[in-house]
Design an enzyme around this catalytic site. Structure first.
Site, PDB file in Angstrom:
ATOM      1  N   CYS A  97       8.811 -17.283  11.690  1.00 31.82           N
ATOM      2  CA  CYS A  97       8.690 -16.747  10.342  1.00 31.82           C
ATOM      3  C   CYS A  97       8.786 -15.246  10.508  1.00 31.82           C
ATOM      4  O   CYS A  97       7.849 -14.612  11.002  1.00 31.82           O
ATOM      5  CB  CYS A  97       7.374 -17.127   9.666  1.00 31.82           C
ATOM      6  SG  CYS A  97       7.206 -16.320   8.057  1.00 31.82           S
ATOM      7  N   CYS A 100       6.096 -13.299   8.015  1.00 31.31           N
ATOM      8  CA  CYS A 100       4.648 -13.359   8.269  1.00 31.31           C
ATOM      9  C   CYS A 100       4.335 -14.442   9.287  1.00 31.31           C
ATOM     10  O   CYS A 100       4.600 -14.269  10.467  1.00 31.31           O
ATOM     11  CB  CYS A 100       3.872 -13.560   6.971  1.00 31.31           C
ATOM     12  SG  CYS A 100       4.593 -14.775   5.841  1.00 31.31           S
ATOM     13  N   SER A 101       3.799 -15.557   8.863  1.00 34.42           N
ATOM     14  CA  SER A 101       3.411 -16.566   9.842  1.00 34.42           C
ATOM     15  C   SER A 101       3.553 -17.983   9.299  1.00 34.42           C
ATOM     16  O   SER A 101       2.805 -18.874   9.672  1.00 34.42           O
ATOM     17  CB  SER A 101       1.970 -16.324  10.284  1.00 34.42           C
ATOM     18  OG  SER A 101       1.122 -16.375   9.146  1.00 34.42           O
ATOM     19  N   CYS A 102       4.501 -18.202   8.390  1.00 32.00           N
ATOM     20  CA  CYS A 102       4.701 -19.540   7.827  1.00 32.00           C
ATOM     21  C   CYS A 102       4.999 -20.522   8.958  1.00 32.00           C
ATOM     22  O   CYS A 102       5.749 -20.211   9.881  1.00 32.00           O
ATOM     23  CB  CYS A 102       5.836 -19.538   6.805  1.00 32.00           C
ATOM     24  SG  CYS A 102       5.489 -18.453   5.403  1.00 32.00           S
TER      25      CYS A 102
HETATM   26 FE    FE Z   1       5.378 -16.522   6.745  1.00 27.34          FE
END
Ligand code: FE
Length: 189
Positions: A97, A100-102
Site C-alpha cells: 500500500c 498508507c498500510s491497507c
Molecule cells: Fe493504505
C-alpha cells in the site's frame, strides 16, 4: 492509612491495571498478527490448491469465496474488495500500500511493521526485484514481477505456488506450509 500512603496505593493499583490492560492489548494484536490472520489466509490457499472450482471462484472474486470458509466477517470485509493474484512459473505478485498500510485484514490479520514502513512502500514499486532479492527471494530474470497497490476499496492477497513434493498432503497439512510472507509476495514456498 495516611493520605500519602493511600494515594500511593491507588497509584500503584492504577499502574498495575494499566499494565495488565496494555499486555492484554499486545496479546490481542499479536494474536491477530500471527494467528487469526495468517491462519485464515493459509486455509484459503490450501483450499485453492486442492479444490480447482474453489480456486476459480477465489480468483474471480475473493470476498464471496473466503466467506464460504467462514471468513470475511470482520469490518474490513464490508468495505473492501478482495482480489487474489495467483503466482505462476512466469508471474510473481507482490502487494503493497504505497499510500498508507491497507492490507487484507480479512485473511491476513494485521500487517507486519515492515509492511507499513516508508522503505517497503516506496521500494516495492520502484525496485521490487531488488527489494525481493534483499529479502532472500532471487527471482529468475524471465519471471515477471507484478506489484499491486492496495487501497481502501481494494485489498490484494497473493496465492502462492504450491510447493513441489506435496501431492499426498491434505488441506490441513498444506495450510501449515503457507506463510504470511508468501501471501504478501515477499517469499516463495
Ligand atoms: Fe493504505
Amino acid at each position: 492509612m495516611t493520605m500519602a500512603l493511600r494515594t500511593e496505593a491507588i497509584e500503584t493499583l492504577l499502574v498495575e491495571k494499566g499494565l495488565v490492560k496494555s499486555a492484554a492489548v499486545d496479546a490481542l494484536v499479536e494474536r491477530y498478527e500471527q494467528d487469526i490472520g495468517p491462519l485464515r489466509g493459509s486455509r484459503v490457499v490450501a483450499k485453492a490448491w486442492t479444490d480447482p472450482a474453489f480456486r476459480a471462484r477465489l480468483l474471480e472474486d475473493g470476498m464471496p469465496a473466503i466467506r464460504e470458509l467462514g471468513f470475511g466477517d470482520n469490518t474490513d470485509a464490508h468495505v473492501a474488495r478482495l482480489v487474489v493474484k495467483e503466482n505462476t512459473e512466469s508471474v510473481h505478485n507482490l502487494i503493497v500500500c504505497t499510500l498508507c498500510s491497507c492490507y487484507p485484514w480479512a485473511v491476513l490479520g494485521l500487517p507486519p511493521a515492515w509492511y507499513k514502513s516508508a522503505a517497503y512502500r516506496s521500494r516495492a514499486v520502484r525496485e521490487p526485484r531488488r527489494l525481493l532479492a534483499e529479502l532472500g527471494l532471487d527471482l529468475p530474470a524471465d519471471v515477471e514481477v507484478r506489484v499491486w497497490d492496495s487501497s481502501a476499496e481494494v485489498r490484494y492477497m497473493v496465492l502462492p505456488q504450491r510447493p513441489r513434493g506435496t501431492d499426498g498432503l491434505g488441506v490441513e497439512d498444506l495450510a501449515a506450509l503457507v506463510t504470511r510472507d508468501s501471501m504478501i509476495g515477499v517469499e516463495q514456498l
